[in-house]
Structure formats: C-alpha cells, structure tokens
Design a protein around this motif. Structure first.
Motif, mmCIF file in Angstrom:
data_model
loop_
_atom_site.group_PDB
_atom_site.id
_atom_site.type_symbol
_atom_site.label_atom_id
_atom_site.label_comp_id
_atom_site.label_asym_id
_atom_site.label_seq_id
_atom_site.Cartn_x
_atom_site.Cartn_y
_atom_site.Cartn_z
ATOM 1 N N ILE A 86 0.823 -1.214 0.000
ATOM 2 C CA ILE A 86 0.000 0.000 0.000
ATOM 3 C C ILE A 86 0.858 1.265 0.000
ATOM 4 O O ILE A 86 0.321 2.369 -0.067
ATOM 5 C CB ILE A 86 -1.002 0.026 1.171
ATOM 6 N N SER A 87 2.180 1.126 0.089
ATOM 7 C CA SER A 87 3.052 2.275 -0.143
ATOM 8 C C SER A 87 2.924 2.678 -1.608
ATOM 9 O O SER A 87 3.047 1.849 -2.509
ATOM 10 C CB SER A 87 4.509 1.922 0.160
ATOM 11 N N ALA A 88 2.674 3.966 -1.844
ATOM 12 C CA ALA A 88 2.527 4.461 -3.210
ATOM 13 C C ALA A 88 3.895 4.916 -3.703
ATOM 14 O O ALA A 88 4.227 6.102 -3.641
ATOM 15 C CB ALA A 88 1.510 5.596 -3.261
ATOM 16 N N LEU A 89 4.710 3.985 -4.189
ATOM 17 C CA LEU A 89 6.071 4.305 -4.590
ATOM 18 C C LEU A 89 6.110 5.045 -5.920
ATOM 19 O O LEU A 89 7.163 5.141 -6.556
ATOM 20 C CB LEU A 89 6.914 3.025 -4.664
ATOM 21 N N ILE A 90 4.983 5.580 -6.302
ATOM 22 C CA ILE A 90 4.938 6.444 -7.474
ATOM 23 C C ILE A 90 5.557 7.804 -7.171
ATOM 24 O O ILE A 90 5.896 8.576 -8.064
ATOM 25 C CB ILE A 90 3.487 6.602 -7.962
ATOM 26 N N GLY A 91 5.730 8.114 -5.886
ATOM 27 C CA GLY A 91 6.314 9.388 -5.492
ATOM 28 C C GLY A 91 6.966 9.285 -4.135
ATOM 29 O O GLY A 91 6.933 8.234 -3.479
#
Length: 815
Positions: free
Chosen positions: A166-171
């Motif tokens: 659920i970490s949004a590694l998009i940013g």
C-alpha cells in the motif's frame, strides 16, 4: 486509456494465477503437514483475569492445537524464550524468511484497548520512533516517518497489507504519494509489525526507513463485528472558530468452511475537517479588515487572510480476501480492494471590505486553490500462492496491481469580485496512473527445517506509470471528462525495476547466527514527457513548451550482513548492516502540478540515492516484556530531498513551490531505547515507551546556491528527539485505562536551517501531546470506548495545522 491501463493491471494478476495453478500440484506432494491456523480476536469472557502467564513447551502446543483452531496464547519466539503476549512473538514473515531485523509489534486486541482508533494508521501511534503525519481525521495523505527519515519520505518505507503493497512508490512526498491506508478497514486488522532498516535482501531499497507489515485477521469460524465511532474537535485558530465532527463506521465478517476461508470488510467515513491550509498575503490588502498579521517560518511577512483547504470528505472502502487450501501445505489467496473519496473544499475569507462590510477575497488569486471538488476511485488486486511444508523447499509467489480508476480535482482558475470565483477553471487528473508488483520467492533448507542453513532467494519486478494532465475548463464545476482539449500542463512517465536477491541464514552454533545476503537491481525511467504553459491572470494560454525527457537507468548491488548472539534465553545481541539504493520515483522525475496551493516541480535528471545503514541491538526479554537499546548510524549519498519555498507574486498573493534535488552526502547517527512490561509492581499494570535521539547532518552539497553554507546543518524533516510513554491498567477483563504521551523535537524544512520561526502556518514545530482512553467490555458482545486525543489542546504546525483536543466515543458489537 484508463480502461486499457486497468485491464493491463488486472490481466497481470490473472496471468500469474494461471501459471502458478498449473505447477502447484507437484510441489504440494512434498509434505503432509497442514497449514497453520489463523485466529480471530473475540471478546473475552467476563471472568477474573489470570495474573500468572501461561507457559507451554513447543511440543505441548503442537500436540494440543487442533487443525483449524488457535494455538494457546503463550508462544515461543525464535530464541526459545516463552512469551505471554502475542505482540512479543516474532512476526510470521521474520520467522518464515529468517529476516535479520528485530521487530516491534502490536495486535488488534492491544489496539482496541489502548488507542483511540479512527483511521487504520492510528494503530502505530505508540510504536517506537514512528510518527504518522495525519493532518486530520480521514486524511488520505498520511505519511509514515521513521527514526531517521521524516515527513517527506513516503518512498523510504514499505507498508504491506497482507500481499498488497500500500506504499505508493509512485512518489516520495506527503501528498499524492502517501500510503493507501484508506483501503484498510480498521476492524480487519489482526496484527501490525515494524522492521527497522534495509537489512533484509528480500526487500527493495525503499526499506531504508523500515518495513511495516499489516496482517488481516482471517477467520477459522464464523464471526462478524461492527464498530461506530464519533470524534468531536472544537477549533479556534486565526479567524476560524468551529466544531468539526468525524464519524467512521467499520465492519468485518468472515468464516472458514473446509478448505476455503473468507474475510469481507468495509469502512465508511464522514469527516468535517479543520483548516488544512491557510491563505497568506505579503501585506494586508488595502480597504479591508479582518486579516491576522503574521510571519512565516522564515520571518517574512505572511499575513493570514483566510483558510485555504477547508474540506468535507466522504470515504468508502471495501475489501474481499479469500484463502483456499490447494493441498495440506499449499494455499492460494486473493484480495480485492476498492476505495472511493468525494471531497469538497470551500475556503473561508477573514477579510471584509471597509466600504461595504461584506466578505471579500480582495483579488487574492490563491483563494481559488482551496476551492475544489475532488473525486477518487481506486482499485487494488493481489494474488498469492505459497507453500508451508517446513521441508527442504517452500515457495511464495505473488502479484499485485493498483489502479486509479478515477481521480479528478476541479478548481476555479482564479477569484472574481467580492468573494466569488471565476467561471473558468482547471481539471487536474490522475486517472490512468497505475502500478504493478510481482515477486517469486523460495526457501531452501539443505539440512532440513531448523537446520544450520536456510537459504532464501527471489525475483522481483515492478512498474509505476504516471498520467497527470491538467486541462482547462470553461465551467470549472461542470467539466467534461477530458476538459476542452486545451492542456495547461501534463506529466507522463514510467519507472521499472527488476531485482534478484539471495540470503543465507547460517546458525553457526545454537546461539550464534550469521545472515549474509545481497540484492541486484536494474532500474530505468522511460517515456518521460512534460508540457508546460504560461497563461494570463484570466487563464488564457500564451505559450507552450513540450519536453521529451531523457531516459535514465542504473544497475546496482546491495550487500547485507547480520550477526545475532543469544547468550541465554533472556538476552540477545544483534548487529546489522545494509546497503540500499532508493531510486527516483516517477513523480519526482516528471510531475508538474499545483494542488491545494502547493506547486510540485519535476526534476528529470535525478540520480539514485545510495544508503549505508548499521545498527547494534541489545535486548533483554521477559515472558511479559522486554527492553531494547539500539545504536544506529546511516550515511546517504545523493540523498533525494525536497525543498519548499514561499513565492509572492506582484499582487502579494503567496503560494508554495516544492522541488527535489540530490544532496551529495548526509549522515545520521543516534540511539533508541524502548521498553514494554506487563504487571509492573501491580498486577494488570503495563508500561510502554521509547526515546529516540538522532544527530542528523549535511556533510556535502556542492550544488547548493544559497547565501549561507548548508554543511553541518541538520537534515530537513528529521527531529532531534522523539519520545513516547504510556501506562495501561487492566484491573480485570472488563476494563482498560490508558494514559499516553508523545513528544517530538524541533525539525527544519530547509537545507540551511533558516526556518526558525515556530508556531506559525508553514512551520515545523516541536510538540507534546497527551492522550487518554477508557475501554470497557460491557458484555461478551458489547464493548465501549471513551477517549480524548491531545488532552491539553496543543496547537502545533507541521506545515499544516494539526488536530487539537478531540473527544472520541465508540461502540463495538461482535456477533
């Protein structure tokens, strides 16, 4: 494009499922052992609580535990010391993959009794060194800060909900790249574990800050639970005085029928939120009254003339998790999650015209940033197949996909006369943004289960895609799905990573274990494109600049090492070292967007940051507690750090611009002490707490262009001190009383540490907050909570104003 992206993410999961299903039968024949049972927290019967912990041997537990039923409460950790509380036992992932980290854990029962839980991220509130930047109740941009990395480091931690990242590694920021906590229903949480540092080869370099593992409570018998919570927060700051009410409803139900178990959970939250931002101006507008004279964090004039974002949020989430036993030792799981948010913000001006006495924006255009309608619908899928034979070989195959099905924010372009807004506006879109992760892991035990060597290995792949156009709209609140075809800006791009890892956990003697590992990663950034425009104050575009960004790539190897020593069952000494690479995210590289008065500027030429972390842990254990001392040090080269600055236009209106750059070298070193003990002096009295000190320094930054040197200054967003302390008293199974306090020291948000003005909007303050909670099990099925968060109404800013004194009342019914 949206449908194509969504199908691509879902089809990846379906393809992996089909491939794995074809081979699972062969591996399943390797053992006749059954999968371990998973328990559901149920209300305790109303009877006196035994004060002496139950202790059983491993053999007694295994012989007495029936298939599909829970083992006794007392358990044995990996060093053999018996524990009377489940949160003192090592996490399942640590035991399964022989991970070198020491863990901090909390169970659903402990959360129920000690924490005023409104959102799922509240559950980590008292875990050592951790801080969640939750700006309001129902915040969908809550970042997890760890002992050495702060509030702008969402890509420096990994957060998993079962098989879903659920970490949004998009940013790597505290806005759109924040973890997707809202997918989780609080009543579905079974246990939470935190592992410090990048010491396990199984995790990518984003584990620099640590890894948080959230496990759902899969049932072994029918159950259902529903919880209603109401929180009330009086507010009085600058010119806003009001009372804000948040009411979350959380429910979960599940069952196990032969080989199939299922869990359904849902959450609905209706939240009226205190001001998230304020509108400031470089001077008090002429011909007006009502402004609040103020400075900003740098000591510059920043008069508060009204609120910025003042929002009402309605969020709904639902999750389905299925687990099916393909054989006695092979299980397949599938998770589906959907989250929807409808949020409306209406800024409030403090200004009144001296001529008419009516409210006015005085032509300050940044008021328009706080006026919006925001609709989001996100979908997640995750599938996994794993074996648990405890034989010579076990495997774990998983894939997950996350898709922004809809994500649209509508804003007016500017203000009009009086307190009105322009008819034209902007449409900021993120739908089409998506990412996928896939992992294939194996465990080889050449000398059998619990032998001297246990070798873990695996393959990893991920892909993150950004779609972020901003369109012009002739009618801002009634915009067509793609605007009118005119682009104000766009940011598009993709990052991809492939990795191979290997780790050997070698028990040199029964009390000494050496773990060696390494991770080889290949990263690239492709298809980067930006379009930027200039426009008149009315929104008419005057120039357009399209830019095709260069491709980037990097291949790196990260060694890991750990040495653990258990002189006896009560003591452990562990030394860990890990190198890690944290790659630039797609939004750091390509996103140019303005949201809520903050403009994010892309930097397409960023380099990966290289991190070296070491720690020494000394731990003393009891059957019902432990004390741990950790000394740690960290050095990061090319650290990716964001900087925010206040920009004042010709009319005095102020906005914030944020950009990311590589800082040549930073160093952090410190110490953390944590303790947790039941039945201290008095039966039923538990204490818990931690103190963390970090000395963070900038070692080198030759690209810095400011008037003063940054060398020797503290690293932004890292406080020097953090401390937590709490006491819970359980006189019997019916009642639990908790008093807990949280402290954070001063932190800076600028590289040269010039933001020294505190307790103003935009500052990063120290704070001391005290919370209370009373938990009451009224019957076998009914439980009630009453609590107060921020008892002394501490008012502090971490750029945003944070919640004041909040009264919380909750009722829970378990069927």
């Amino acid at each position: 494009m949206l449908c194509r992206r969504a199908r691509r993410g879902v089809s990846l999961v379906a393809l992996l499922t089909a491939l794995l299903a074809s081979s699972s039968g062969v591996i399943a024949q390797s053992s006749e052992r059954e999968l371990p049972a998973v328990t559901v927290d149920a209300p305790a019967p109303m009877k006196p609580k035994p004060r002496k912990p139950v202790a059983q041997t491993v053999g007694a537990r295994r012989s007495s535990a029936k298939p599909g039923r829970a083992a006794p409460v007392s358990a044995t950790n990996d060093q053999g010391a018996r524990t009377a509380r489940a949160s003192l036992d090592p996490p399942a992932a640590v035991a399964r993959y022989q991970l070198p980290q020491r863990a901090f854990s909390i169970t659903a029962k402990e959360v129920d009794e000690t924490i005023n839980l409104k959102d799922p991220e509240d559950a980590v509130r008292y875990m050592p060194s951790l801080f969640v930047r939750k700006r309001n109740y129902g915040d969908n941009q809550a970042v997890l800060a760890t002992r050495s990395w702060g509030l702008n480091s969402s890509a420096r931690t990994l957060i998993y909900y079962d098989d879903l990242l659920i970490s949004a590694l998009i940013g790597n920021n505290n806005s759109g790249a924040s973890p997707k906590w809202n997918l989780i229903s609080p009543e579905a949480i079974g246990r939470i574990d935190f592992l410090n540092g990048p010491f396990a080869a199984a995790y990518p370099g984003n584990s620099i800050g640590g890894v948080l593992l959230i496990t759902s409570k899969m049932p072994d018998k029918p159950f259902a639970v529903e919880k209603e919570t109401v929180s009330v927060m009086p507010w009085n700051q600058y010119g806003t005085k009001d009372t804000y009410v948040t009411s979350p409803t959380s429910a979960a139900a599940g069952n196990r029928d032969a080989k199939l178990s299922w869990l359904v959970s849902a959450n609905y939250l209706d939240s009226f939120q205190q001001p998230l931002t304020y509108t400031t101006n470089g001077s008090i507008p002429t011909g007006t009254t009502g402004a609040n004279p103020a400075k900003n964090k740098l000591g510059q004039e920043a008069d508060v003339v009204g609120t910025g974002v003042l929002a009402h949020s309605q969020q709904t989430s639902a999750n389905l998790r299925l687990a099916y036993d393909l054989s006695p030792v092979v299980q397949a799981t599938y998770s589906l999650g959907i989250w929807n948010n409808h949020q409306v913000s209406n800024p409030q001006t403090y200004l009144r015209s001296t001529a008419t006495g009516l409210p006015t924006f005085a032509g300050i255009s940044t008021f328009a940033n706080g006026k919006y309608i925001w609709d989001e619908t996100h979908l997640s899928n995750a599938v996994a197949i794993r074996s648990d034979s405890k034989g010579a070989f076990d495997f774990d195959l998983s894939a997950a996909s996350y898709n922004y099905l809809a994500d649209t924010q509508l804003n007016p372009f500017t203000v009009s006369t009086g307190a009105g807004f322009s008819q034209n506006g902007k449409i900021t879109r993120m739908d089409g943004t998506n990412w996928q992760n896939a992992d294939a892991k194996g465990i080889w035990r050449p000398f059998g289960y619990d032998g001297p060597h246990e070798i873990g290995f695996g393959l990893h792949g991920d892909r993150y895609r950004l779609e972020n156009p901003v369109y012009a709209s002739t009618v801002w609140y009634n915009a067509p799905s793609t605007g009118n075809g005119q682009l104000y800006s766009t940011g598009v791009g993709e990052t991809r990573t492939e990795a191979l890892w290997l780790q050997d956990a070698w028990k040199i003697t029964p009390v000494v274990k050496l773990t060696l590992g390494g991770r080889l990663e290949s990263w690239q950034a492709v298809e980067g494109f930006n379009l930027n425009t200039t426009a008149t104050v009315a929104g008419v575009i005057t120039s357009t600049v399209p830019t095709q960004q260069p491709k980037l790539s990097s291949t790196d190897f990260s060694p890991k090492a750990s040495l653990s020593f258990d002189p006896n069952k009560d003591w452990n000494v562990t030394a860990n070292f890990g190198e890690a690479y944290r790659y630039p995210t797609v939004t750091e590289l390509y996103q140019n967007v303005s949201i809520g008065g903050i403009t994010y500027l892309a930097n397409p030429l960023l380099s990966p940051e290289q991190d070296f972390t070491g720690e020494l842990n000394i731990e003393r254990r009891w059957v019902d507690g432990r004390v741990r001392l950790t000394v740690f040090g960290e050095r990061t080269h090319n650290a990716l750090i964001s900087q925010s600055s206040t920009v004042t236009d010709a009319d005095g209106a102020q906005s914030v611009q944020t950009a990311v750059s590589n800082v040549a070298a930073v160093r952090m070193q410190g110490v953390e002490v944590s303790a947790d003990k039941d039945n201290l002096l008095v039966n039923g009295l538990q204490i818990f707490g931690s103190v963390t000190y970090v000395d963070s320094r900038i070692i080198s930054d030759p690209n810095w262009k400011g008037p003063t040197s940054v060398v020797g200054k503290r690293v932004p967003f890292v406080p020097d001190w953090r401390a937590k302390f709490g006491v819970t008293y359980r006189p019997n199974d019916g009642w639990a009383y908790t008093v807990a306090a949280r402290y954070s020291g001063k932190q800076y948000s600028t590289l040269d540490n010039t933001d020294r003005v505190s307790h103003v909007y935009g500052a990063f303050d120290n704070f001391f907050v005290v919370d209370l909670k009373v938990h009451y099990n009224a019957t076998k099925n009914f439980a009630f909570d009453f609590g107060i968060d921020n008892l002394f109404n501490e008012q502090y800013f971490l750029f945003h104003p944070f919640p004041g004194r909040t009264f919380v009342l909750a009722g829970k019914y378990t069927f």
